[in-house]
Design an enzyme around this catalytic site. Structure first.
Site, PDB file in Angstrom:
ATOM      1  N   HIS A 103       0.814  -1.213   0.000  1.00  0.00           N
ATOM      2  CA  HIS A 103       0.000   0.000   0.000  1.00  0.00           C
ATOM      3  C   HIS A 103       0.853   1.270   0.000  1.00  0.00           C
ATOM      4  O   HIS A 103       0.630   2.164   0.830  1.00  0.00           O
ATOM      5  CB  HIS A 103      -0.910   0.028   1.237  1.00  0.00           C
ATOM      6  CG  HIS A 103      -1.843  -1.138   1.343  1.00  0.00           C
ATOM      7  ND1 HIS A 103      -2.383  -1.570   2.535  1.00  0.00           N
ATOM      8  CD2 HIS A 103      -2.340  -1.952   0.390  1.00  0.00           C
ATOM      9  CE1 HIS A 103      -3.175  -2.608   2.306  1.00  0.00           C
ATOM     10  NE2 HIS A 103      -3.154  -2.867   1.011  1.00  0.00           N
TER      11      HIS A 103
HETATM   12  C1  FAD Z   1      -0.042  -7.506  -4.713  1.00  0.00           C
HETATM   13  C2  FAD Z   1      -0.943  -6.396  -4.260  1.00  0.00           C
HETATM   14  C3  FAD Z   1      -2.013  -6.682  -3.423  1.00  0.00           C
HETATM   15  C4  FAD Z   1      -2.850  -5.659  -2.996  1.00  0.00           C
HETATM   16  N1  FAD Z   1      -3.982  -5.981  -2.313  1.00  0.00           N
HETATM   17  C5  FAD Z   1      -4.918  -5.025  -2.097  1.00  0.00           C
HETATM   18  C6  FAD Z   1      -6.214  -5.363  -1.619  1.00  0.00           C
HETATM   19  O1  FAD Z   1      -6.545  -6.533  -1.404  1.00  0.00           O
HETATM   20  N2  FAD Z   1      -7.094  -4.351  -1.417  1.00  0.00           N
HETATM   21  C7  FAD Z   1      -6.781  -3.046  -1.643  1.00  0.00           C
HETATM   22  O2  FAD Z   1      -7.603  -2.177  -1.383  1.00  0.00           O
HETATM   23  N3  FAD Z   1      -5.559  -2.700  -2.099  1.00  0.00           N
HETATM   24  C8  FAD Z   1      -4.645  -3.657  -2.386  1.00  0.00           C
HETATM   25  N4  FAD Z   1      -3.457  -3.319  -2.940  1.00  0.00           N
HETATM   26  C9  FAD Z   1      -3.158  -1.895  -3.151  1.00  0.00           C
HETATM   27  C10 FAD Z   1      -3.965  -1.248  -4.284  1.00  0.00           C
HETATM   28  O3  FAD Z   1      -4.173  -2.170  -5.324  1.00  0.00           O
HETATM   29  C11 FAD Z   1      -3.212  -0.007  -4.766  1.00  0.00           C
HETATM   30  O4  FAD Z   1      -3.121   0.922  -3.702  1.00  0.00           O
HETATM   31  C12 FAD Z   1      -3.899   0.710  -5.915  1.00  0.00           C
HETATM   32  O5  FAD Z   1      -4.184  -0.182  -6.956  1.00  0.00           O
HETATM   33  C13 FAD Z   1      -2.986   1.829  -6.424  1.00  0.00           C
HETATM   34  O6  FAD Z   1      -3.581   2.446  -7.526  1.00  0.00           O
HETATM   35  P1  FAD Z   1      -2.788   3.533  -8.368  1.00  0.00           P
HETATM   36  O7  FAD Z   1      -3.756   4.050  -9.376  1.00  0.00           O
HETATM   37  O8  FAD Z   1      -2.138   4.477  -7.472  1.00  0.00           O
HETATM   38  O9  FAD Z   1      -1.610   2.734  -9.088  1.00  0.00           O
HETATM   39  P2  FAD Z   1      -1.669   1.427  -9.977  1.00  0.00           P
HETATM   40  O10 FAD Z   1      -2.995   0.775  -9.878  1.00  0.00           O
HETATM   41  O11 FAD Z   1      -0.473   0.631  -9.650  1.00  0.00           O
HETATM   42  O12 FAD Z   1      -1.583   1.972 -11.456  1.00  0.00           O
HETATM   43  C14 FAD Z   1      -0.491   2.592 -12.043  1.00  0.00           C
HETATM   44  C15 FAD Z   1      -0.524   2.246 -13.529  1.00  0.00           C
HETATM   45  O13 FAD Z   1       0.339   3.126 -14.217  1.00  0.00           O
HETATM   46  C16 FAD Z   1       1.123   2.380 -15.127  1.00  0.00           C
HETATM   47  N5  FAD Z   1       2.370   3.130 -15.324  1.00  0.00           N
HETATM   48  C17 FAD Z   1       3.276   3.433 -14.382  1.00  0.00           C
HETATM   49  N6  FAD Z   1       4.275   4.169 -14.913  1.00  0.00           N
HETATM   50  C18 FAD Z   1       3.975   4.329 -16.219  1.00  0.00           C
HETATM   51  C19 FAD Z   1       4.621   5.007 -17.295  1.00  0.00           C
HETATM   52  N7  FAD Z   1       5.781   5.663 -17.121  1.00  0.00           N
HETATM   53  N8  FAD Z   1       4.032   4.973 -18.527  1.00  0.00           N
HETATM   54  C20 FAD Z   1       2.858   4.317 -18.710  1.00  0.00           C
HETATM   55  N9  FAD Z   1       2.204   3.663 -17.724  1.00  0.00           N
HETATM   56  C21 FAD Z   1       2.755   3.672 -16.490  1.00  0.00           C
HETATM   57  C22 FAD Z   1       1.325   1.050 -14.434  1.00  0.00           C
HETATM   58  O14 FAD Z   1       1.724   0.048 -15.312  1.00  0.00           O
HETATM   59  C23 FAD Z   1      -0.033   0.834 -13.808  1.00  0.00           C
HETATM   60  O15 FAD Z   1      -0.923   0.193 -14.687  1.00  0.00           O
HETATM   61  C24 FAD Z   1      -2.592  -4.308  -3.377  1.00  0.00           C
HETATM   62  C25 FAD Z   1      -1.526  -4.026  -4.221  1.00  0.00           C
HETATM   63  C26 FAD Z   1      -0.712  -5.051  -4.684  1.00  0.00           C
HETATM   64  C27 FAD Z   1       0.420  -4.717  -5.621  1.00  0.00           C
END
Ligand code: FAD
Length: 543
Positions: free
Chosen positions: A475
């Site tokens: 997280h």
């Molecule tokens: C293994 C795991 C288990 C988890 N379990 C839970 C759970 O059960 N419940 C829960 O609530 N949360 C859980 N989390 C946490 C939650 O999923 C994350 O906090 C949330 O998804 C983050 O969202 P975000 O939009 O910040 O980033 P992300 O969802 O990680 O999205 C970022 C996106 O940007 C893309 N990206 C990054 N850099 C670039 C670039 N330079 N160019 C193009 N694309 C790029 C990436 O490929 C990705 O698709 C978990 C996370 C993980 C990894």
């Protein structure tokens, strides 16, 4: 260099937040939207569809950035795995699917820090609008949203009934809705799973939007830097299979790369701590000292206990021929071990008197697992795994690029256990875990404490074990934090301080951790960001 058409909005990253932003901005049909996603897979990736696939994807570079932290004191000099989704849906496509908003106080605290519009009263309508939930009270829950949220059935694993009874004896009541009036108590996990299928933002928000003429989704597209003209962001430089491209945004660029990659992209673009960037050969464009700072995560040791009773854990039915039976059950009915979250039950509680609300959590996997190569497999030995952590830990670290090469992973420094609050808190949670297993009727079926082990009793011994063994709960938040202080990166409208045409919308904008898993709050951030952008566009049109 290929130069593409101009769009109104470019969204970088199709994760929990970015997929939502792109979907909502393109919904009305009047804005041209480009969504850039580094990953090449989508919602049809087999292991992403099947809930048990979490274990397969936790270390799979086809869909995961597979980062790791720098060794430090809090991790006993170890590197800790930092998995991050790299596909449409981002981490919502590889995560544990637990759906928890956190506490009202989390958002009220953000508002108290000066973030107008982010109090619980402000964000509750967004949470309600986005979800389609089958239970709870209408005051707190939404029925008609885009994101299905379901309850893990209560009676499927007999051991869980014993846990509920034991928790109740400890004064922790059964809570039928931990996203309702109060989070406190023991309750079944709510999940983004419906009929045995993961409900990622790729599946729920992007798949229905694919046919829109005004939405272009480019996969395998890695954003390498932002194009800045003076104090305005006007586009993105990116590469696809090594081919360099540029896209221009007439209105705004929204960076949604997540807590590790968003600060990285800002730094690669010359936005951040000027001295640090200069040292790496990057010309500083905009001094913003908070970029990459304030990294927070839930540091989480896994406690393990042997269970002596028969047919009480998944260790009994998720191995050998019984696993094959589970696979058939999944194929025919979308039910059983393969269709479920690995952590069906969780406790939120206060570790000491005098607190207003829970400060700690334990989520429980009713099985033991072991690493076979890089894969997690259900063990032959029967037991349970407890994932324990302090809810609002205060240790902060950082994420910074190590070079000007956009393909090099950044340095992730967690600095865990660097505050007294976190050290005392984690020891208290471990003790609570022990207390639960020593309470009837759990006590009668509990065997040996495998980890940390009953021989470790003093605070110092337990802390040493945490340092040497804890993982995160995946997280990371806070590295482009929202606020108005000198370390804030974005303002409450998620606009990057001092620059026009640029917002950040993902988990990195959280000033502090929410009290629980971070997917639901991040989807809410995506929803709120899109609504703010559309409101700005509507005002501009009306003027
Ligand atoms: C293994 C795991 C288990 C988890 N379990 C839970 C759970 O059960 N419940 C829960 O609530 N949360 C859980 N989390 C946490 C939650 O999923 C994350 O906090 C949330 O998804 C983050 O969202 P975000 O939009 O910040 O980033 P992300 O969802 O990680 O999205 C970022 C996106 O940007 C893309 N990206 C990054 N850099 C670039 C670039 N330079 N160019 C193009 N694309 C790029 C990436 O490929 C990705 O698709 C978990 C996370 C993980 C990894």
């Amino acid at each position: 260099m290929k130069s593409d058409a101009t769009y109104d909005y470019i969204v970088v990253g199709a994760g929990s937040a970015g997929a939502v932003v792109a979907s909502r901005l393109s919904e009305g049909g009047q804005h041209r939207v480009l969504l850039l996603e580094a990953g090449t897979e989508g919602s049809n990736f087999f292991w992403s569809k099947v809930p048990v696939g979490v274990a397969k994807m936790i270390d799979d570079p086809a869909v995961n950035w597979c980062y790791s932290s720098e060794p430090d004191e809090g991790s006993g000099g170890r590197r800790i795995a930092v998995p991050r989704g790299r596909m449409l849906g981002g981490s919502s496509s590889i995560n544990g699917m637990v759906y928890i908003r956190g506490q009202a106080q989390d958002y009220d605290h953000w508002a108290q820090l000066g973030n107008r519009g982010w109090s619980f009263q402000d964000v509750l309508p967004i949470f309600k609008r986005m979800e389609r939930f089958e239970g709870g009270s209408d005051e707190f829950r939404g029925r008609d949203g885009i994101l299905p949220v379901t309850h893990t059935p209560r009676n499927k694993v007999p051991l869980l009934e014993k846990m509920i009874e034991a928790a109740e004896k400890m004064g922790l009541p059964y809570n039928p809705d931990q996203n309702g009036a109060t989070q406190e108590g023991i309750g079944m996990s709510q999940v983004t799973i419906t009929r045995g299928r993961r409900q990622s933002t790729a599946f729920c928000y992007l798949d229905p939007a694919r046919g829109r003429a005004n939405l272009q989704i480019d996969q395998g597209a890695i954003a390498e830097s932002l194009i800045l003209e003076g104090r305005r962001c006007v586009g993105v430089r990116y590469s696809v299979n090594g081919e360099k491209r540029e896209a221009r945004a007439a209105r705004e660029v929204i960076v949604s790369g997540g807590s590790i990659n968003s600060p990285k992209l800002l730094e690669l673009s010359g936005i951040g701590q000027s001295e640090r960037l200069r040292a790496l050969g990057i010309a500083p464009v905009h001094e913003l000292p908070g970029v990459g700072e304030n990294l927070r995560d839930h540091y989480s040791p896994r406690m393990k206990f042997e269970i002596t009773g028969k047919n009480l854990t998944f260790n009994d039915n998720a191995r050998g021929w019984r696993l094959a039976r589970e696979a058939v059950k999944y194929a025919l009915f979308r039910e059983g071990f393969l269709a479920s979250t690995s952590v069906p039950i969780r406790l939120y509680f206060r570790t000491r008197v005098g607190l207003d609300s829970p400060d700690a959590t334990i989520s429980i996997a009713p099985f033991l697992y072991e690493m076979v190569g890089k894969e997690r497999r259900v063990s032959a030995q029967k037991g349970i795994t407890m994932n324990v952590n302090v809810l609002r830990s205060e240790s902060t670290g950082s994420v910074h690029i190590k070079s000007a090469d956009p393909h090099e992973p950044p340095a992730i420094r967690f600095n865990f256990l660097s505050t007294e609050h976190d050290r005392i808190g984690i020891v208290n949670v471990l003790r609570k875990g022990r207390e639960l297993m020593a309470t009837s009727p759990l006590k009668e079926v509990t065997g040996r404490e495998i980890a940390p082990g009953a021989h470790l009793q003093s605070d110092a011994e337990l802390l040493e074990w945490v340092r040497n063994n804890a993982e995160t709960t995946y997280h990371p938040v806070g590295t482009c934090k929202m606020g108005n202080d000198p370390r804030a990166v974005v303002d409450p409208e998620l606009r990057v301080h001092g620059l026009a045409g640029l917002r950040v919308a993902d988990a990195s904008i959280m000033p502090t951790l929410t009290s629980g898993n971070t997917n639901a709050p991040t989807i809410m951030i995506g929803e709120k960001c899109a609504a703010m952008i559309l409101a700005t566009a509507a005002t501009a049109r009306a003027a």
